[in-house]
Design an enzyme around this catalytic site. Structure first.
Site, PDB file in Angstrom:
ATOM      1  CB  THR A  25     -30.369  25.006 -21.681  1.00 47.45           C
ATOM      2  OG1 THR A  25     -30.829  25.540 -20.426  1.00 47.45           O
ATOM      3  CG2 THR A  25     -30.389  23.493 -21.613  1.00 47.45           C
ATOM      4  CB  CYS A  26     -28.540  29.982 -22.574  1.00 50.41           C
ATOM      5  SG  CYS A  26     -28.013  29.783 -24.292  1.00 50.41           S
ATOM      6  N   GLY A  27     -30.907  30.825 -23.680  1.00 52.51           N
ATOM      7  CA  GLY A  27     -32.001  31.316 -24.499  1.00 52.51           C
ATOM      8  C   GLY A  27     -31.898  30.861 -25.942  1.00 52.51           C
ATOM      9  N   GLY A  56     -28.738  29.263 -27.163  1.00 54.52           N
ATOM     10  CA  GLY A  56     -27.586  28.396 -27.337  1.00 54.52           C
ATOM     11  C   GLY A  56     -26.258  29.118 -27.301  1.00 54.52           C
ATOM     12  CB  SER A 101     -31.349  27.097 -25.556  1.00 48.30           C
ATOM     13  OG  SER A 101     -30.106  26.538 -25.156  1.00 48.30           O
TER      14      SER A 101
END
Length: 320
Positions: free
Chosen positions: A262-264, A266, A291
């Site tokens: 995950t991240c902010g 994608g 995300s």
């Protein structure tokens, strides 16, 4: 080096370290592989090879690009959908974009980016975002140029301002839905003991300094900033496998578990998805494309601020 010195999967990563000397890396039939500037120089005139430039600004491409490269901005990949800002574009639009770039599903495509010579922008993620998206929509032979155009230049590679004569292809987009994990499934399984959730954003954003209306991270997510995996001077160049091994061990990224990247939005997570799924051959890797942007869009979802993945998890999970 003995297996007992590693968590499960250590020996497999040692094999990856050895295999990295052989390009395209890794061996096998994975959809995405890594190539070097030397390899590209040896194959640049292959008739079936397509080179795709995803530098951050078209003016960067106009000023300099690898000979034969066609420009394909990653901006074509995502568009707002019902107000959600980071949805993938309609499949037909992506298919047409790949066709216009002359991309064939079963012919090798080398993807690269770099710090734009004109714009001065670019952090290296364009090539993993495009590589993931090519594979997601049905390409079978995606090559990432390790180090991007900056490594190509440092190796003495030729540059061009010529635009290639590209015939449209007959590429057919066939989405591979198994790469991504959707919100409902993610929410259901993320806390399972056989699942590890990685957050690829910078540590300060993970801890609570991001732009989202809810600050912090998804409870239980482990901070593994994507930039920490890359060379200090070149964000498109992976660190040596020995360094990557240590970081993965320290973060408990175990190949016996399902790893969710995950991240902010994608995008940053594609860096870790590519590394784990295709270069280190982890058997169960998923990408949460929505995300933190999607997670934080639901006001009732808990979030955690600070450096610890689970410090406030129990409290945050309580009904409100």
């Amino acid at each position: 080096m003995e297996e007992k010195m590693f968590t499960s999967g250590g020996m497999e990563r040692l094999q990856a370290m050895s295999d990295r000397q052989n390009v395209p890396y890794p061996r096998g039939d994975g959809k995405v592989k890594l190539v070097t500037a030397d390899w590209l120089a040896d194959h640049i005139n292959d008739t079936d090879l397509r080179i795709v430039d995803v530098q951050p600004d078209v003016h960067d491409y106009i000023q300099e690009h690898i000979p034969g490269a066609v420009y394909l901005t990653e901006g074509i990949l995502r568009v707002s959908n019902r107000g959600f800002p980071t949805s993938y574009s309609p499949t037909g639009c992506i298919q047409e974009s790949f066709r216009r770039a002359g991309i064939e599903a079963d012919s090798p495509v080398v993807v690269y980016t770099g710090k734009g010579a004109f714009s001065g922008r670019g952090e290296g993620l364009g090539q993993t975002m495009m590589a993931y998206s090519l594979a997601k929509y049905g390409h079978n032979m995606v090559y990432i140029l390790d180090g991007g155009i900056d490594h190509w230049k440092s190796a003495g590679g030729e540059l061009s301002q010529e635009f290639p004569d590209v015939e449209p292809s007959s590429f057919t987009a066939e989405p591979r839905e198994e790469y991504a994990i959707r919100y409902d499934e993610f929410r259901r399984i993320k806390d399972n003991d056989d699942v590890v959730v990685l957050d690829a954003r910078p540590a300060k954003v993970y801890e609570g300094q991001g732009p989202w209306r809810m600050r912090g991270h998804i409870p239980g997510a482990i901070s593994l900033p994507w930039r920490s995996l890359m060379d200090d001077g070149n964000p498109a160049l992976l660190k040596p496998n020995a360094d990557l091994d240590i970081m993965l061990e320290e973060h408990g990224v175990d190949r016996t578990r399902t790893v969710i990247c995950t991240c902010g939005t994608g995008r940053e997570a594609t860096n870790e998805f590519v590394l784990l799924k295709w270069l280190y051959l982890y058997p169960n890797v998923r990408l949460y494309e929505g995300s933190f942007t999607e997670w934080s869009a639901y006001p009732d979802n808990p979030v955690v601020e600070g450096p610890e993945p689970r410090a406030a998890r129990a409290e945050a999970a309580l009904p409100r």
